[in-house]
Design a protein around this motif. Structure first.
Motif: not given
Length: 103
Positions: A1-10, A67-74, A90-94
């Motif tokens: 299983m890998t890390l799951v990163i949400p695509n939106v937060f407030t 807005g929407t921000y791009f992330y990279v994660c190792r 991926g992308y995360v929207t704030i």
């Protein structure tokens, strides 16, 4: 299983969904997580597997704009065979505006 990163937060301070928190974090040794704005500027970095980004810009300490921000994660995961590396992006929207209401 890998890390799951949400695509939106407030990060609006209402006590709900105020941080970017991935799941699950079991067996993850560390991460190299970087968030970029639309111009390619770094707005956040961490090696903590819990990430816990509150939407603040690392340079100014102020909340980034909605807005929407791009992330990279190792991701560095402990396995019986040793340390395994997984690359994610991926992308995360704030949405931090006070008018945000998802109920």
């Amino acid at each position: 299983m890998t890390l799951v990163i949400p695509n939106v937060f407030t990060p609006n301070g209402d006590g709900r969904n105020d941080q970017l928190l991935p799941f699950p974090v079991r067996a993850i040794d560390s991460v190299e997580f970087t968030v970029f704005n639309r111009w390619g500027g770094v707005v956040f970095e961490t090696t903590d597997p819990r990430i816990q980004w509150r939407g603040e810009n690392i340079e100014s300490g102020e909340l980034v704009t909605d807005g929407t921000y791009f992330y990279v994660c190792r991701v560095f995961t402990r396995r019986l065979s040793g340390l395994e590396t997984i690359d994610l992006s991926g992308y995360v929207t704030i949405f931090a505006g006070e008018s945000t209401n998802f109920e």
